[in-house]
Design a protein around this motif. Structure first.
Motif: not given
Length: 504
Positions: A267-282, A319-324
């Motif tokens: 959610l917070l890592l600088p440079g993380a793709a917008a898609g990654t943030r959106a998927v993680t939030a959901r 799953i969300a942690a794996g995305g991180g």
């Protein structure tokens, strides 16, 4: 090669689940599973008409399984270990698809393996691991039907999602609901994913959910009648219960915080793709909304707020942690525009370290959930061993019942006492099987047993040393009048006493 992260995850979780699977003795709920599954089909269906219908599908499965594999603790728990391995497979596949990353898939599966609650319920003869597998499989089918991924538009779905994924979603959702009704609240958490896919998927999604709920309706009707007996032990939760619920759900607060830290990376890592943030939030909403809904519903007359009932949300956190982890891995690779071997090695070491740290934190708890009395504070096996060691033909047995029947002391002793040690139980008027119930029916007056008995074993819960604790006043009076304690011993949670008839 796209399946190797899922395969490695499944094998890892299976091995973790099999490690000392037979060591913890059965606890009262597992004794209930054994008691129900060991009956004939006719007796089982008769029982389900009176109690525990919501667990009927699991009891039927276990009935067939034990007919083939036996009823040792390992045999009773093996379906759960296999189901949890299946959960890991679908966890890894879902993470790999959503984040378009094998790193995410492998990390999610391995992080699921380190959660102590996953080990705990992979070694439990109850339905929770099977429910987790069904709900996670339903999620995998749903994300494929919606075609959501960080490398695809998050605001639309394919015009024609493959019908087979909707069928799979429907079947798995129905299976989860049949195994445990509370699992249907997963639908609430799925709504943010569905809404992100666009309006075109609303109708097939609603139709799939409606069809999935149909076979569950009879269980809901029966459950409404039986709910008072089954769930009266769960207190209405307050805000503090909600606050501390999450560490019980994961199995250790240190592991919970580590997983939340990994989720935060996505959610917070600088440079993380917008898609990654959106998927993680959901995904966070997917994991949290079912818990919040059950907490709210439990403010009514009946509470459903137990961490094991919501075990199926743990794979979503994985799953969300794996995305991180994948986001951190990608950030290191992106820092080197040429993607050299060195940056790849550094990224790999970082990813391994991020997974290894919560695994290290989980080790003490992982050992703890495999102790002899890890599942139960009551040492049924130890009590049975004391009785068997001193048993003589003609001995009788009184196990605390009545208001203490929920502890399943009598049925647990039946399970653990060796063949040939079958003391009569004078206060049991009808066995649980004859009563079509989980508990035997007791009589206030023994059926002639105390007049002829010379030795009576008494097993009660608690370790005060009082052989009559938790017995009824009538039982205590009758025993005190004619018997004297010859031995009073304690095992974890229980007192085992041998009473001998007074000399005339």
């Amino acid at each position: 090669m796209r399946y190797w992260p899922a395969g490695a995850s499944a094998v890892t979780v299976l091995l973790v689940g099999l490690w000392r699977i037979g060591s913890p003795q059965l606890w009262r709920d597992e004794v209930s599973s054994w008691s129900a599954a060991s009956r004939s089909l006719g007796d089982l269906f008769a029982m389900l008409g009176n109690v525990d219908a919501s667990n009927g599908a699991y009891y039927l499965l276990l009935h067939g399984w034990t007919a083939l594999a036996g009823d040792s603790p390992t045999a009773l728990r093996l379906p759960s270990a296999i189901a949890m391995a299946g959960t890991a497979w679908f966890t890894a596949m879902t993470a790999q698809w959503l984040f378009h990353s094998r790193v995410a898939g492998l990390a999610a599966g391995m992080l699921l393996a380190v959660a102590p609650s996953v080990s705990r319920y992979a070694q439990e003869a109850r339905s929770y691991a099977l429910v987790a597998c069904a709900v996670t499989a339903a999620l995998w089918c749903l994300v494929r039907a919606l075609d959501l991924s960080v490398d695809r538009s998050l605001d639309r779905s394919l015009d024609r999602a493959p019908w087979r994924w909707w069928v799979g979603f429907t079947v798995c959702t129905a299976l989860g609901g049949i195994l445990h009704l509370v699992s249907l609240v997963a639908v609430v958490g799925q709504l943010p994913l569905v809404l992100a896919a666009g309006r075109r998927v609303l109708k097939p999604y609603a139709a799939s959910v409606a069809v999935a709920v149909l076979p569950v309706v009879p269980l809901v009707v029966l459950g409404t009648v039986q709910v008072g007996r089954q769930l009266s032990w769960i207190d209405r939760p307050d805000s503090e219960d909600l606050q501390f619920f999450w560490q019980g759900l994961i199995g250790a607060h240190q592991v919970m915080y580590a997983l939340l830290g990994l989720v935060a990376l996505g959610l917070l890592l600088p440079g993380a793709a917008a898609g990654t943030r959106a998927v993680t939030a959901r995904l966070v909403l997917l994991a949290a909304l079912p818990v919040l809904l059950v907490w709210l519903v439990s403010q009514g007359t009946t509470s459903y707020f137990a961490d094991r009932y919501l075990l199926f949300t743990v794979p979503v956190w994985a799953i969300a942690a794996g995305g991180g982890v994948a986001a951190a891995h990608g950030a290191v690779r992106a820092a080197d525009a040429r993607h050299t071997a060195l940056s790849g090695a550094v990224a790999t070491v970082l990813a391994v370290g991020l997974v290894a740290y919560p695994a290290y934190l989980a080790v003490p708890r992982e050992r703890g959930v495999r102790g002899t009395t890890a599942h139960s504070p009551n040492d049924y096996s130890g009590a049975a061993e004391l009785i068997a060691r001193g048993y003589r033909s003609g001995d009788e047995l009184i196990a605390a019942g009545g208001l203490e029947a929920w502890l399943m002391i009598g049925p647990a002793l039946d399970y653990y006492l060796p063949e040939g040690v079958e003391p009569a139980q004078p206060y049991v008027a009808r066995s649980a099987e004859d009563a079509d119930d989980l508990y035997p029916v007791e009589s206030r007056v023994p059926a002639g047993g105390l007049r002829t008995a010379h030795r009576i074993w008494v097993v009660t819960n608690g370790t005060s040393g009082d052989p009559y604790q938790k017995l009824t006043a009538e039982q205590t009076s009758a025993l005190r009048a004619d018997f004297t304690p010859a031995e009073v011993r304690r095992v974890a949670g229980l007192t085992v006493s041998l009473l001998v008839r007074n000399q005339q």
